[in-house]
Design a protein around this motif. Structure first.
Motif, short mmCIF file in Angstrom:
data_model
loop_
_atom_site.label_atom_id
_atom_site.label_comp_id
_atom_site.label_asym_id
_atom_site.label_seq_id
_atom_site.Cartn_x
_atom_site.Cartn_y
_atom_site.Cartn_z
N VAL A 31 0.86 -1.18 0.00
CA VAL A 31 0.00 0.00 0.00
C VAL A 31 0.90 1.23 0.00
CG1 VAL A 31 -1.82 1.23 1.21
CG2 VAL A 31 -1.79 -1.26 1.24
N GLY A 32 0.79 2.02 -1.06
CA GLY A 32 1.61 3.22 -1.19
C GLY A 32 3.00 2.99 -1.75
N CYS A 33 3.33 1.76 -2.06
CA CYS A 33 4.67 1.45 -2.58
C CYS A 33 4.76 1.83 -4.06
CB CYS A 33 4.95 -0.04 -2.43
SG CYS A 33 6.55 -0.55 -3.10
N PRO A 34 5.84 2.53 -4.46
CA PRO A 34 5.98 2.91 -5.87
C PRO A 34 6.20 1.72 -6.81
CG PRO A 34 7.94 3.53 -4.63
CD PRO A 34 6.94 3.02 -3.64
N ILE A 35 6.54 0.58 -6.28
CA ILE A 35 6.76 -0.62 -7.10
C ILE A 35 5.44 -1.34 -7.40
CG2 ILE A 35 8.03 -2.81 -7.24
CD1 ILE A 35 9.81 -0.35 -7.30
N ALA A 36 4.38 -0.99 -6.69
CA ALA A 36 3.09 -1.68 -6.85
C ALA A 36 2.56 -1.64 -8.28
CB ALA A 36 2.05 -1.09 -5.89
N CYS A 37 2.95 -0.62 -9.04
CA CYS A 37 2.47 -0.55 -10.42
C CYS A 37 3.27 -1.45 -11.37
CB CYS A 37 2.45 0.89 -10.92
SG CYS A 37 4.03 1.71 -10.86
N PHE A 38 4.32 -2.07 -10.84
CA PHE A 38 5.14 -2.97 -11.65
C PHE A 38 5.06 -4.42 -11.18
CE2 PHE A 38 7.38 1.15 -11.65
CZ PHE A 38 7.29 1.44 -13.00
N HIS A 39 4.79 -4.63 -9.88
CA HIS A 39 4.76 -5.98 -9.33
C HIS A 39 3.41 -6.65 -9.54
CE1 HIS A 39 8.20 -6.22 -6.14
NE2 HIS A 39 8.62 -6.33 -7.37
N THR A 40 3.47 -7.92 -9.88
CA THR A 40 2.25 -8.72 -9.94
C THR A 40 1.95 -9.22 -8.53
OG1 THR A 40 3.45 -10.78 -10.32
CG2 THR A 40 2.78 -9.51 -12.29
N VAL A 41 0.77 -9.79 -8.38
CA VAL A 41 0.41 -10.40 -7.10
C VAL A 41 1.44 -11.48 -6.75
CG1 VAL A 41 -1.33 -11.85 -5.96
CG2 VAL A 41 -2.04 -9.85 -7.31
N ASP A 42 1.84 -12.25 -7.72
CA ASP A 42 2.82 -13.31 -7.49
C ASP A 42 4.17 -12.72 -7.06
OD1 ASP A 42 3.44 -16.10 -7.45
OD2 ASP A 42 4.57 -15.83 -9.30
N ASP A 43 4.61 -11.65 -7.72
CA ASP A 43 5.86 -10.99 -7.34
C ASP A 43 5.81 -10.53 -5.88
OD1 ASP A 43 6.88 -11.15 -9.97
OD2 ASP A 43 6.14 -9.13 -10.48
N ALA A 44 4.70 -9.90 -5.51
CA ALA A 44 4.55 -9.36 -4.16
C ALA A 44 4.58 -10.48 -3.12
CB ALA A 44 3.26 -8.57 -4.05
N CYS A 45 3.93 -11.59 -3.42
CA CYS A 45 3.95 -12.73 -2.49
C CYS A 45 5.38 -13.23 -2.30
CB CYS A 45 3.06 -13.85 -3.00
SG CYS A 45 1.31 -13.48 -2.88
N GLY A 46 6.11 -13.32 -3.37
CA GLY A 46 7.50 -13.76 -3.28
C GLY A 46 8.37 -12.80 -2.50
N GLU A 47 8.20 -11.52 -2.73
CA GLU A 47 8.98 -10.50 -2.02
C GLU A 47 8.71 -10.49 -0.53
OE1 GLU A 47 11.34 -8.17 -3.00
OE2 GLU A 47 11.38 -9.25 -4.90
N HIS A 48 7.47 -10.77 -0.16
CA HIS A 48 7.07 -10.70 1.26
C HIS A 48 6.97 -12.07 1.92
CE1 HIS A 48 6.38 -6.39 1.17
NE2 HIS A 48 5.83 -6.56 -0.01
N HIS A 49 7.36 -13.12 1.18
CA HIS A 49 7.35 -14.50 1.72
C HIS A 49 5.97 -14.89 2.24
CE1 HIS A 49 11.66 -14.28 1.24
NE2 HIS A 49 11.65 -13.16 1.95
#
Length: 66
Positions: A31-49
């Motif tokens: 929420v509010g992260c500038p990378i959110a417009c580039f990351h997929t849901v799958d990417d975000a899950c991987g980044e946050h374990h």
């Protein structure tokens, strides 16, 4: 169309604002992260374990309840 692993995090939160609570509940800093417009849901899950299947299920449940 249901949310999928390839959807961008920004699009998910923008199209279904109620999903923001799910990101916060899973302690994801999207929420509010500038990378959110580039990351997929799958990417975000991987980044946050985060368990991707559990997270996607929670997103879809919130959307379905609206």
């Amino acid at each position: 169309m249901p949310i999928g692993f390839d959807d961008l995090v920004h699009d998910v939160m923008n199209d279904w604002p109620a999903t923001i609570r799910v990101f916060l509940d899973f302690r994801m800093g999207c929420v509010g992260c500038p990378i959110a417009c580039f990351h997929t849901v799958d990417d975000a899950c991987g980044e946050h374990h985060v368990d991707r299947d559990a997270f996607l299920k929670a997103l879809r449940e919130v959307v379905a309840s609206q």
